[in-house]
Design a protein around this motif. Structure first.
Motif, PDB file in Angstrom:
ATOM      1  N   GLY A   1       1.405   0.343   9.807  1.00  0.00           N
ATOM      2  CA  GLY A   1       1.668   1.481   8.926  1.00  0.00           C
ATOM      3  C   GLY A   1       0.627   2.554   9.205  1.00  0.00           C
ATOM      4  O   GLY A   1       0.206   2.734  10.350  1.00  0.00           O
ATOM      5  N   GLY A   2       0.201   3.243   8.144  1.00  0.00           N
ATOM      6  CA  GLY A   2      -0.782   4.333   8.303  1.00  0.00           C
ATOM      7  C   GLY A   2      -2.098   3.850   8.876  1.00  0.00           C
ATOM      8  O   GLY A   2      -2.589   4.357   9.894  1.00  0.00           O
ATOM      9  N   LEU A   3      -2.718   2.853   8.224  1.00  0.00           N
ATOM     10  CA  LEU A   3      -3.977   2.315   8.735  1.00  0.00           C
ATOM     11  C   LEU A   3      -3.755   1.623  10.074  1.00  0.00           C
ATOM     12  O   LEU A   3      -4.541   1.778  11.013  1.00  0.00           O
ATOM     13  N   GLY A   4      -2.681   0.840  10.139  1.00  0.00           N
ATOM     14  CA  GLY A   4      -2.407   0.044  11.335  1.00  0.00           C
ATOM     15  C   GLY A   4      -2.295   0.897  12.592  1.00  0.00           C
ATOM     16  O   GLY A   4      -2.882   0.573  13.621  1.00  0.00           O
ATOM     17  N   HIS A   5      -1.579   2.005  12.493  1.00  0.00           N
ATOM     18  CA  HIS A   5      -1.376   2.795  13.718  1.00  0.00           C
ATOM     19  C   HIS A   5      -2.667   3.467  14.171  1.00  0.00           C
ATOM     20  O   HIS A   5      -2.907   3.625  15.359  1.00  0.00           O
ATOM     21  N   MET A   6      -3.543   3.808  13.193  1.00  0.00           N
ATOM     22  CA  MET A   6      -4.847   4.359  13.591  1.00  0.00           C
ATOM     23  C   MET A   6      -5.739   3.267  14.190  1.00  0.00           C
ATOM     24  O   MET A   6      -6.497   3.520  15.133  1.00  0.00           O
ATOM     25  N   ALA A   7      -5.644   2.054  13.655  1.00  0.00           N
ATOM     26  CA  ALA A   7      -6.429   0.937  14.209  1.00  0.00           C
ATOM     27  C   ALA A   7      -6.036   0.707  15.663  1.00  0.00           C
ATOM     28  O   ALA A   7      -6.894   0.480  16.524  1.00  0.00           O
TER      29      ALA A   7
ATOM     30  N   ASP B   1     -10.309 -12.323  18.974  1.00  0.00           N
ATOM     31  CA  ASP B   1     -11.699 -12.160  18.526  1.00  0.00           C
ATOM     32  C   ASP B   1     -11.725 -11.491  17.147  1.00  0.00           C
ATOM     33  O   ASP B   1     -12.607 -11.756  16.338  1.00  0.00           O
ATOM     34  N   PHE B   2     -10.748 -10.583  16.937  1.00  0.00           N
ATOM     35  CA  PHE B   2     -10.688  -9.833  15.676  1.00  0.00           C
ATOM     36  C   PHE B   2      -9.239  -9.691  15.211  1.00  0.00           C
ATOM     37  O   PHE B   2      -8.347  -9.510  16.038  1.00  0.00           O
ATOM     38  N   ILE B   3      -9.065  -9.741  13.896  1.00  0.00           N
ATOM     39  CA  ILE B   3      -7.786  -9.327  13.308  1.00  0.00           C
ATOM     40  C   ILE B   3      -8.105  -8.262  12.263  1.00  0.00           C
ATOM     41  O   ILE B   3      -8.954  -8.472  11.381  1.00  0.00           O
ATOM     42  N   ILE B   4      -7.472  -7.106  12.383  1.00  0.00           N
ATOM     43  CA  ILE B   4      -7.613  -6.051  11.376  1.00  0.00           C
ATOM     44  C   ILE B   4      -6.376  -6.141  10.497  1.00  0.00           C
ATOM     45  O   ILE B   4      -5.265  -5.847  10.944  1.00  0.00           O
ATOM     46  N   ASP B   5      -6.571  -6.563   9.244  1.00  0.00           N
ATOM     47  CA  ASP B   5      -5.442  -6.809   8.346  1.00  0.00           C
ATOM     48  C   ASP B   5      -5.226  -5.587   7.457  1.00  0.00           C
ATOM     49  O   ASP B   5      -6.046  -5.296   6.580  1.00  0.00           O
TER      50      ASP B   5
END
Ligand code: NAP
Ligand code: ZN
Length: 348
Positions: A185-191, A240-244
């Motif tokens: 979504g919004g945060l996800g696409h920037m991540a 190594d990382f998951i950005i939830d």
């Protein structure tokens, strides 16, 4: 300033509607801003609908603000009339605790003042956000915005951008790291954009098959559907990382299992209900479950400058203010590509 035009909610059950608010007259240290664009963050929806509790009505949401300076106080040295500026998720803090002194105002130990639905430091007024024609903000909480990038696409950087940039920097995500972004979504696409720009190998984990093509266009190297059980089994011990960034309740245990040894799952999404975590998922593999809240003012400026330098902006769908309720419904349904931004000219 009396009778500033705005849009807000009178209760959790009611749609947003036009209303007028008062802003303080700019004091010596204040900047008055005419708002050009305001992004629509899922936090606006959680708050307008009182999903986290504690919403004070009427509430005017909006914390992804870009505009032009229209007046400055006597002691304002950083900005002048006509400058392009931004305002993010908070507009004040105590200024003297260890967090504030360390440029981490978002973790102010005495409570930072958020851009809306928050007590001002004078403890008298409740802040109102960016779905409005103007805002008045203390100069040290105003960001400089480059005119180099399209301003409507810069607005979402003020929340979605800094919220994803800050943990990437804090956990030193670097070239070759395998990083998954959960929820596009919004945060996800920037991540995705920011992590890819830092050299990480990025996988999007999504419920929405329709977003696969977009994920690649945004810079992701892989796309995996979380609704397919085989995928989740195959991906065990991969990242190594998951950005939830998921905004609704989901089972953290399913995703912790996808981390490698010493892997870190970073919670950015704030589902309204709590989640249970099975200790085994942390103990085996010495994994960490952590969280991160937006980013300090200094780091937000650094992020804006980084995005200007690397030509990174948000993918936006422009709306007029009277489409805000429809935009909320579409965001709730996951149908956002990838940030709604309000053209504030539609308010007048
Ligand atoms: P958004 O644009 O609505 O994106 C959230 C994404 O999560 C959706 O696009 C969807 O992606 C996925 N999702 C939604 N419901 C789901 C469900 N029931 N199960 C699984 N996945 C689901 O929201 P946003 O503006 O990016 O904000 C995301 C969250 O971060 C919100 O809770 C917001 O309040 C929070 N937030 C936190 C901070 C912070 O400082 N930590 C700052 C800003 C926002 P797919 O379709 O790809 O599955
Ligand atoms: Zn936000």
């Amino acid at each position: 300033m009396k009778d500033v035009k705005a849009y807000g909610a009178y209760s959790a059950e009611k749609a947003l509607e036009p209303l007028n608010i008062d802003r303080r007259e700019p004091g010596a240290d204040d900047v008055e801003i005419k708002i050009l664009y305001c992004g629509v963050c899922h936090s606006d929806i959680h708050t307008a609908r009182n999903e986290w509790g504690g919403t004070i009505y009427p509430v005017v949401p909006g914390h992804e603000i870009v505009g032009k300076v229209t007046r400055v106080g006597d002691q304002v040295t950083n900005f002048k009339v006509g400058d392009t500026v931004g305002v993010g998720c908070f507009v004040d803090s105590c200024g003297h605790c260890d967090s504030c002194k360390d440029d981490q105002e978002q973790y102010c130990e005495n409570g930072h003042t958020q851009t809306y639905n928050s007590e001002s430091q004078d403890k008298k007024t409740i802040t109102q956000g960016g779905y409005a024609s103007h805002i008045v903000v203390k100069q040290s909480f105003v960001l400089s915005v480059s005119d180099k990038l399209p301003l409507e696409k810069v607005a979402p950087l003020l929340c979605a951008g800094i919220t994803t940039y800050s943990p990437l920097k804090h956990w030193n995500v670097k070239k070759g790291d395998k990083l998954a972004v959960l929820g596009l979504g919004g945060l996800g696409h920037m991540a995705v954009k920011l992590a890819a720009s830092m050299g990480a190998e990025v996988t999007v984990l999504s419920r929405s098959k329709s977003k696969e093509k977009d994920a690649t266009a945004l810079g992701a190297h892989h796309f995996e559907l979380t609704t397919e059980k085989e995928n989740m089994t195959r991906l065990a011990n991969s990242f190594d990382f998951i950005i939830d960034t998921v905004s609704a309740a989901h089972d953290y245990n399913d995703y912790l299992a996808l981390l490698k040894n010493n892997g870190v799952m970073i919670l950015l999404g704030v589902p309204p209900t709590p989640s249970e975590v099975q200790a085994f998922h942390l103990i085996f593999g010495r994994r960490s479950l952590v969280g991160s809240l937006v980013g300090g003012i200094k780091e937000t400026q650094e992020m804006l400058d980084y995005c200007a330098e690397h030509n990174i902006t948000s993918d936006v769908e422009m709306i007029n203010i009277d489409q805000i309720n429809e935009a909320y419904e579409r965001t709730m349904a996951g149908d956002v590509h990838y940030r709604f931004v309000i053209d504030m000219a539609s308010l007048s």
